[in-house]
Motif scaffolding. Sequence first.
Motif, PDB file in Angstrom:
ATOM      1  N   VAL A 279       3.157  12.758  -0.460  1.00 45.45           N
ATOM      2  CA  VAL A 279       2.782  11.540   0.266  1.00 45.45           C
ATOM      3  C   VAL A 279       1.324  11.260  -0.105  1.00 45.45           C
ATOM      4  O   VAL A 279       0.409  11.613   0.634  1.00 45.45           O
TER       5      VAL A 279
ATOM      6  N   VAL B 208      12.425   7.746   5.768  1.00 42.78           N
ATOM      7  CA  VAL B 208      11.295   6.839   5.924  1.00 42.78           C
ATOM      8  C   VAL B 208      11.296   5.743   4.865  1.00 42.78           C
ATOM      9  O   VAL B 208      11.847   5.887   3.775  1.00 42.78           O
TER      10      VAL B 208
ATOM     11  N   GLY C   2       8.990  -1.385   7.469  1.00 45.32           N
ATOM     12  CA  GLY C   2       8.184  -0.169   7.477  1.00 45.32           C
ATOM     13  C   GLY C   2       8.367   0.649   8.742  1.00 45.32           C
ATOM     14  O   GLY C   2       8.377   0.098   9.839  1.00 45.32           O
TER      15      GLY C   2
ATOM     16  N   ALA D 222       6.538   8.645  -0.598  1.00 45.56           N
ATOM     17  CA  ALA D 222       5.939   7.444  -0.013  1.00 45.56           C
ATOM     18  C   ALA D 222       4.430   7.499  -0.188  1.00 45.56           C
ATOM     19  O   ALA D 222       3.769   8.309   0.462  1.00 45.56           O
TER      20      ALA D 222
ATOM     21  N   TYR E 172      -2.441  10.040  -0.812  1.00 44.49           N
ATOM     22  CA  TYR E 172      -3.438   9.139  -0.241  1.00 44.49           C
ATOM     23  C   TYR E 172      -4.330   8.594  -1.360  1.00 44.49           C
ATOM     24  O   TYR E 172      -4.243   9.026  -2.500  1.00 44.49           O
TER      25      TYR E 172
ATOM     26  N   THR F 287       8.359   6.945  12.276  1.00 45.01           N
ATOM     27  CA  THR F 287       7.841   8.282  12.014  1.00 45.01           C
ATOM     28  C   THR F 287       6.323   8.227  11.975  1.00 45.01           C
ATOM     29  O   THR F 287       5.750   7.449  11.204  1.00 45.01           O
TER      30      THR F 287
ATOM     31  N   ILE G 168       0.588   6.363   0.482  1.00 43.13           N
ATOM     32  CA  ILE G 168      -0.094   5.842   1.662  1.00 43.13           C
ATOM     33  C   ILE G 168      -1.040   4.734   1.230  1.00 43.13           C
ATOM     34  O   ILE G 168      -1.810   4.907   0.287  1.00 43.13           O
TER      35      ILE G 168
ATOM     36  N   GLN H  99       0.169  16.139   1.113  1.00 44.72           N
ATOM     37  CA  GLN H  99      -0.573  14.885   0.999  1.00 44.72           C
ATOM     38  C   GLN H  99      -1.771  15.112   0.079  1.00 44.72           C
ATOM     39  O   GLN H  99      -2.797  15.631   0.498  1.00 44.72           O
TER      40      GLN H  99
ATOM     41  N   ALA I 221       3.906   4.613   3.281  1.00 44.00           N
ATOM     42  CA  ALA I 221       3.340   4.924   4.585  1.00 44.00           C
ATOM     43  C   ALA I 221       2.137   4.018   4.837  1.00 44.00           C
ATOM     44  O   ALA I 221       1.278   3.856   3.958  1.00 44.00           O
TER      45      ALA I 221
ATOM     46  N   PHE J 229       6.926   4.199   8.695  1.00 47.13           N
ATOM     47  CA  PHE J 229       6.191   5.435   8.442  1.00 47.13           C
ATOM     48  C   PHE J 229       4.704   5.127   8.573  1.00 47.13           C
ATOM     49  O   PHE J 229       4.157   4.320   7.818  1.00 47.13           O
ATOM     50  N   ILE J 230       4.054   5.765   9.549  1.00 44.76           N
ATOM     51  CA  ILE J 230       2.640   5.516   9.827  1.00 44.76           C
ATOM     52  C   ILE J 230       1.879   6.831   9.689  1.00 44.76           C
ATOM     53  O   ILE J 230       2.289   7.853  10.230  1.00 44.76           O
ATOM     54  N   ASP J 231       0.763   6.781   8.975  1.00 40.23           N
ATOM     55  CA  ASP J 231      -0.039   7.987   8.741  1.00 40.23           C
ATOM     56  C   ASP J 231      -1.420   7.822   9.375  1.00 40.23           C
ATOM     57  O   ASP J 231      -2.076   6.802   9.208  1.00 40.23           O
TER      58      ASP J 231
END
Length: 316
Positions: A203, A11, A42, A275, A205, A80, A277, A177, A15, A44-46
């Motif tokens: 990852v 990735v 980019g 990564a 946040y 992803t 977010i 996360q 994100a 990678f999407i969350d």
Amino acid sequence: MTRIGSSDLDVFPLALGGNVFGWTADRDASFQILDAFHAGGGNFIDTADSYSAWVPGHTGGESEAIIGEWLAARRPEGVTVATKVSQHPDFTGLAAGNVRAAAEASLQRLGVSQIDLYYAHFDDAATPLEETVAAFGQLVTDGLVRYTAVSNYSAERIAAWVRIARELGVAEPIAIQPHYNLVHREIEQDIVPLAVAENLSLVPYYALAKGFLTGKYRSTDAEGHVSPRAAGASRYATPQGLQIIDVLDRIGQDHGVSIAATALAWLRAKPGVVAPIASASKLAQVDDLLDGARTDLTADEVATLDNVSEWTPADM
């Protein structure tokens, strides 16, 4: 690109947070943001099945639905998508039947046949962990989910999840996360060492501390800011917090990037982080996020930011 844990998911090292899609970014703005992020490399999407149930008139799943529309319209390769379960009003908690039903609903909204990365969003003390771990493992076995992960779990509960997965012989999580940024570093005491030891990618946040680490909030008074997160962000604007902003500004100028990009670059340099977010509610904000994924700080710059951020805000 960077690899998530022991998986085959490569990735982009940032994100794109989908929490704003359908909330502070409508469908058209969300498409513009997604297009720009993808055009900049980019992939990678969350998101989560509960985004954005807190908005009056929303029921949850709005973010997933917009992402699903974008995937269907653009058909991007190699993207992803991570989503989460436990907080949707119709699928609360982590009982086995609920996990299954929620995953099936997310698949429908996203318009995909398989969820790339599926998080347990929040721990569920009312459900035996063995039941939840087995349910997530079954999703992988049945092909609904590629990889599993956990969010907002304590280090003790993460370790227990890994142990139970091994005992049951089911898929182990590949990522964690957590809440982690320059003004919220508590996880360095327990979760980070566990993640490194078990090869669980972080990852984080709130990578920009609800917007405080963009440098926009220089006063503890949120008056005059229209952002829904202004009150939370401005609480960090104490003398210590503003000192962090000043150092980020100086280092960012040396690299020709913004305060926000520098804060993201610091987080990327920390052990275990694959990564951060970060979300964008406006197209103009995307470039800063992309810069945060491309900017590499020196060891001395990381150490300088480490030193100035050795402070925990009260009541945070």
